[in-house]
Structure formats: C-alpha cells, structure tokens
Scaffold this motif. Structure first.
Motif, mmCIF file in Angstrom:
data_model
loop_
_atom_site.group_PDB
_atom_site.id
_atom_site.type_symbol
_atom_site.label_atom_id
_atom_site.label_comp_id
_atom_site.label_asym_id
_atom_site.label_seq_id
_atom_site.Cartn_x
_atom_site.Cartn_y
_atom_site.Cartn_z
ATOM 1 N N ALA A 139 0.829 -1.211 0.000
ATOM 2 C CA ALA A 139 0.000 0.000 0.000
ATOM 3 C C ALA A 139 0.863 1.259 0.000
ATOM 4 C CB ALA A 139 -0.931 -0.014 1.210
ATOM 5 N N LEU A 140 1.912 1.256 0.810
ATOM 6 C CA LEU A 140 2.794 2.428 0.863
ATOM 7 C C LEU A 140 3.460 2.661 -0.487
ATOM 8 C CD1 LEU A 140 4.471 1.904 4.362
ATOM 9 C CD2 LEU A 140 2.930 3.773 3.750
ATOM 10 N N ARG A 141 3.920 1.578 -1.128
ATOM 11 C CA ARG A 141 4.565 1.715 -2.443
ATOM 12 C C ARG A 141 3.590 2.216 -3.492
ATOM 13 N NH1 ARG A 141 8.793 -3.353 -3.184
ATOM 14 N NH2 ARG A 141 10.142 -2.712 -1.475
ATOM 15 N N ALA A 142 2.343 1.741 -3.388
ATOM 16 C CA ALA A 142 1.336 2.127 -4.383
ATOM 17 C C ALA A 142 0.716 3.485 -4.038
ATOM 18 C CB ALA A 142 0.265 1.048 -4.464
ATOM 19 N N GLY A 143 1.092 4.049 -2.887
ATOM 20 C CA GLY A 143 0.553 5.347 -2.482
ATOM 21 C C GLY A 143 -0.894 5.282 -2.009
ATOM 22 N N VAL A 144 -1.351 4.096 -1.579
ATOM 23 C CA VAL A 144 -2.724 3.919 -1.098
ATOM 24 C C VAL A 144 -2.834 4.419 0.350
ATOM 25 C CG1 VAL A 144 -4.512 2.215 -0.545
ATOM 26 C CG2 VAL A 144 -3.136 1.940 -2.619
ATOM 27 N N LYS A 145 -3.723 5.376 0.604
ATOM 28 C CA LYS A 145 -3.983 5.884 1.961
ATOM 29 C C LYS A 145 -5.488 6.059 2.110
ATOM 30 C CE LYS A 145 0.207 6.760 3.655
ATOM 31 N NZ LYS A 145 1.114 7.695 3.039
ATOM 32 N N PRO A 146 -6.135 5.715 3.219
ATOM 33 C CA PRO A 146 -5.549 5.022 4.370
ATOM 34 C C PRO A 146 -5.098 3.602 4.014
ATOM 35 C CG PRO A 146 -7.947 5.130 4.574
ATOM 36 C CD PRO A 146 -7.581 5.965 3.400
ATOM 37 N N LEU A 147 -4.155 3.085 4.808
ATOM 38 C CA LEU A 147 -3.678 1.724 4.587
ATOM 39 C C LEU A 147 -4.815 0.728 4.854
ATOM 40 C CD1 LEU A 147 -0.949 3.263 4.657
ATOM 41 C CD2 LEU A 147 0.036 1.246 5.741
ATOM 42 N N PRO A 148 -4.844 -0.380 4.103
ATOM 43 C CA PRO A 148 -5.931 -1.353 4.267
ATOM 44 C C PRO A 148 -5.800 -2.182 5.547
ATOM 45 C CG PRO A 148 -4.358 -2.162 2.645
ATOM 46 C CD PRO A 148 -3.898 -0.784 3.035
ATOM 47 N N ASP A 149 -6.903 -2.746 5.984
ATOM 48 C CA ASP A 149 -6.898 -3.656 7.140
ATOM 49 C C ASP A 149 -5.865 -4.758 6.917
ATOM 50 O OD1 ASP A 149 -8.917 -2.158 8.181
ATOM 51 O OD2 ASP A 149 -10.409 -3.773 8.222
ATOM 52 N N GLY A 150 -5.189 -5.126 7.958
ATOM 53 C CA GLY A 150 -4.167 -6.171 7.861
ATOM 54 C C GLY A 150 -2.767 -5.581 7.753
#
Ligand code: HEC
Ligand code: HEC
Lengths: 164, 164
Positions: free
Chosen positions: B65-76
């Motif tokens: 998620a961090l590499r893909a720039g996804v925020k908020p981070l997903p559950d897990g």
C-alpha cells in the motif's frame, strides 16, 4: 471488487522492476542488484558529518551468515548500504527521517575473484540516475582503504542489529 | 561438506523462532509479531533527543500500500518501529550505529476494531524481555495523542524511503 483491485495493484507494484532503463554497471563490472530494498535489514546508520541516514540490507546468504556469526562471510554474500539525505520531520523536528535518495553501495563476496581487496567487490551507484561511481576500476582503492581498519571483522563496519 | 554444514546452520538460524518463551501480549490484546525483522524496510530514523536509531519495517500488505501510495492503509497492514541505542562506531566515530536493542512498537490496521484510534491498534514491547508497555489498555492514548498531528497521513509519521 475494491479488494481485488487493491490486490492487483499490490502485486503489480511488487513485480514492477525498480529500474526502467538498462541496469547500471560499475567500472569494475559489478552490476546494480535491483532488489536491495527487498533484502532483510542488517542495521540502520546515521552519518552526522555527511548528513545522511542509512539502512544496510543483505541478501539471504549474507544475513544467514551474519545471524549465525559466520566470519568471513561466504561467497555469494552481498551487502547493500542505502543512503538518503537526513531531514528533520516537519511535524516532529527532533526526529530525523529519510529525505531524498543519495546513493546505494554494494559489497559482493567472492574470495577468489576479489582476492586483492579482502574478497570483496565494491560498487556505488549515485543519485536518481544511479550513475556508477569511479572513472575506472581503481575507485575500489578508496573503498578498500577506508574498510581496511575493520579487516578483523571481514572488512565490515556494520554488525547485525540485535533483537531479543 | 563444510558447505553442507553451513547451509544447515543457515537454514536452522532462519527457522528458529525469535522468541524462546511465550509471545508477549500488550494490555490491549495485541501480541508481538515475531517476524518484524524479516519484513521489508519502510525507512530508517534517528531520534537525537532520545539517542535512538531506528528502522521502520512493514508487512506485505502495508508495504504494498505504501509503495502504491494507497492511503488510508488497508486492514491487515502492520508497521513495526524497531529502536536501538545510538552508539558511535569505535573505528569510525562520525558514524552512528545500532547498539543495544531498546524496544519494538507496532501499529496494526483494523478500521472497525480500532475505530476510536484512527483505525490503528498500538503496542510496544520493551527491552530484552520484550515487556509489554502500559498498565492497562489506556496506554494507547499516549500513542494516539502523539500520532494525531499526522492524522492527514493516516496517523503515520514515516513515509516510504524512496529509491530510483
Ligand atoms: C571514508 C570512509 C569510507 C569509504 C571511503 C567507504 N566506506 Fe563503506 N563504510 C564506511 C563506514 C564507516 C561504514 C559503516 C556504516 C555507515 O557509516 O553508514 C561503511 C559501510 C559500508 C557498507 C555496509 C557494510 C559495512 O561494512 O558496514 C557497504 C556495502 C559499503 N560501506 C560500501 C562501500 C563502497 C562501495 C565504497 C566505495 C565506493 C565505500 N564503502 C567507501 C566507511 C567508508
Ligand atoms: C512523543 C511522540 C510519540 C509518542 C508518544 C508515540 N510515538 Fe510513535 N512515532 C513518533 C514519531 C515522531 C515517529 C516517526 C519515526 C521516529 O521518530 O522514529 C513515530 C513512528 C511510529 C511508528 C512507525 C510508523 C509511523 O507512524 O511513522 C510506529 C509503529 C509507532 N510510532 C508506534 C507507537 C506506539 C505503539 C506508541 C505508544 C506505545 C507510540 N508510537 C507513541 C512519535 C510518537
């Protein structure tokens, strides 16, 4: 569906090679190891004088030997030192964080091939373009010279950062 | 033969669990994730005021998620911050290295379960015994309070250290 899309994005982001162009090669023939950020942590470090913050990582062979306390490290061991500009966190200035990427350096173990430099091949790739450091293969004298004081630790400054 | 022995030592050293005793559990029920040193690097950090040098690592979900720039981070998603005493290298004092282990902290994403603290569960394990921090579950107020200024970045101070 959103989950499926996310899973795909994740997989792709893991699979996409770090480099778009051809792999850069140092003047002594050592090519950049593109997966150094996927290797395990050996230790963090901070260079006050240079204003750099770093992480040292190692491939499986290197980390297994370091964990087991095996010295000298076996052939095939590769260590990477990744450096970023040390910047103060804007929301928390006593915390120093990684800013812009500076360079990545490698030490590659091959006792025979790199006999004259303690069994280690050296390489450095600088800046956004990962420009190979050194005009010719003699650049390794600079690396080896500085690492010679730690010959007793197989020319390594860093020890595996311990955890319970 | 020596190679075979080495291979076995390596495999064993990788397989042996980090902990000998039972897994420590924080007062809010979060158990230590024993494989945090095998996760990928998110970034290094240095705390001048505390004299600590750190590495932040993340599990596969978090790092993807961090590499893909996804925020908020997903559950897990789970992030670990590992701290060591910052010590000057005996052979090279301008280099600050990791000394004794200080503590490991976790942030565990579960948007529903940890709704009241930004979707994050917090846990800290201190010293050689990995002693769970906090008298009772209210210790998380201290963590969440300090992380609130970075609510706009999903309560995370650290960003993925970039490489070309
Ligand atoms: C002026 C001294 C100096 C020079 C020159 C130098 N190094 Fe190092 N190197 C260090 C120190 C000190 C460390 C310990 C970690 C740190 O300070 O970040 C280190 C660590 C490393 C590491 C991690 C493994 C270890 O020994 O801790 C690698 C890989 C590395 N250097 C590669 C290189 C390469 C490649 C070059 C030359 C292109 C080079 N070094 C030149 C001082 C030097
Ligand atoms: C006094 C402020 C403060 C408190 C209290 C605090 N943190 Fe943090 N935390 C930070 C800062 C600043 C960072 C950024 C990295 C660093 O400084 O090493 C951080 C980073 C982290 C990270 C890495 C992810 C990120 O946000 O960068 C984790 C995990 C973490 N903290 C867990 C905890 C836990 C668990 C507690 C409480 C038991 C806690 N923190 C309490 C300031 C705080």
């Amino acid at each position: 569906m959103r989950k499926a899309i996310f899973a795909c994005v994740s997989l792709l982001s893991m699979a996409i090679p770090v480099l778009a162009g051809p792999t850069p090669v140092a003047p002594n023939g050592i090519a950049l190891y593109p997966d150094y950020m996927s290797w395990r942590v050996v230790a963090p470090s901070y260079r006050e004088d240079k204003g750099h913050i770093r992480v040292i990582t190692g491939n499986e062979t290197a980390v297994a030997a370091l964990r087991a306390g095996v010295k000298p490290l076996p052939d095939g061991s590769v260590l990477a030192k990744v450096a970023w500009k040390a910047v103060k966190h804007p929301s928390f200035p006593v915390a120093t964080e990684a800013g812009e990427f500076v360079q990545v350096e490698f030490m590659v173990k091959d006792a025979k091939k790199y006999k004259e430099t303690g069994g280690w091949g050296f390489a450095r790739f600088v800046g956004k373009d990962l420009k190979p450091y050194g005009k010719d293969a003699s650049f390794v004298n600079e690396c080896f010279g500085c690492h010679t004081p730690v010959a007793g630790n197989d020319y390594l400054f860093t020890r595996m950062a311990g955890t319970p």
